[in-house]
Design an enzyme around this catalytic site. Sequence first.
Site, PDB file in Angstrom:
ATOM      1  CG  ASP A 227      46.476  -1.663  30.022  1.00  0.00           C
ATOM      2  OD1 ASP A 227      47.302  -2.105  30.834  1.00  0.00           O
ATOM      3  OD2 ASP A 227      46.171  -2.239  28.954  1.00  0.00           O
TER       4      ASP A 227
HETATM    5  N1  URA Z   1      44.212  -6.645  29.367  1.00  0.00           N
HETATM    6  C1  URA Z   1      44.656  -5.505  28.783  1.00  0.00           C
HETATM    7  O1  URA Z   1      45.156  -5.513  27.675  1.00  0.00           O
HETATM    8  N2  URA Z   1      44.528  -4.342  29.477  1.00  0.00           N
HETATM    9  C2  URA Z   1      43.953  -4.264  30.687  1.00  0.00           C
HETATM   10  O2  URA Z   1      43.845  -3.182  31.248  1.00  0.00           O
HETATM   11  C3  URA Z   1      43.486  -5.472  31.284  1.00  0.00           C
HETATM   12  C4  URA Z   1      43.627  -6.644  30.601  1.00  0.00           C
END
Ligand code: URA
Length: 232
Positions: free
Chosen positions: A104
């Site tokens: 993310d």
């Molecule tokens: N899980 C999440 O919630 N975000 C990420 O970036 C990776 C795994």
Amino acid sequence: MIRLDRLLVNMKFGSRKEVQDLIKNGEVYVNGKIETKKDRKLNPTNDKVVVLGEELYYKDEIILAVNKPIGYLSANIDPMHPVIIDLLKEPYHRHDFKIAGRLDLDSQGLLILTTSGHTVHEITNPNKKIVKTYEVTTDEIIDIKMLNRLLEPIKILDGNNDSYITKALEVKLLSDKMALISLDEGKFHQVKRMFRAIGYEVINLKRIKIGKYLMPNIKPGEYLEIKKDDIL
Ligand code: URA
């Protein structure tokens, strides 16, 4: 074997016409000699090619381990945010990298980039069950009993907002508000959604391991070249 002009287009030296002009104008050396034939066939892993004084860095596959900074998008191009590909400097700026498992925008840590679609598949295909480990910081003090509930089947929403049953392979409390979690899946926002399901907001998420590969001590924004064997 590949034609010289095709190689130079692939390596982003310009359009077909532009690279043909470079070749015609004597700006391209192959194995130390000026090469003026645009259809010269060569093997870029063995033949040394120099264009405008720059020696081409070519391999059948290049894999990079990047420490993704917060605020960078796991993408090749975006109108709004800086993207991970912006971090790559010479000689990697000439290659087309694909991202083997996104993080993310507000997550950080290990991101693997590769020039091979096959390797992306080997790392991200859910059937391959590649284990990823994340270091999580939560908004509140973590109760170990709640954390251990992540080892039992738990319901979250997936990327289509359909309900999805998941569980962690391993969890470990590191400090009051920090824990490790290992998963062999990668649903959209999976770690955040799993922690939300047990009552915590994730305020910092860092991926530290993919497969066998533990992120080395490099700063956010730094990267290094690794081999497939290091991961799988
Ligand atoms: N899980 C999440 O919630 N975000 C990420 O970036 C990776 C795994």
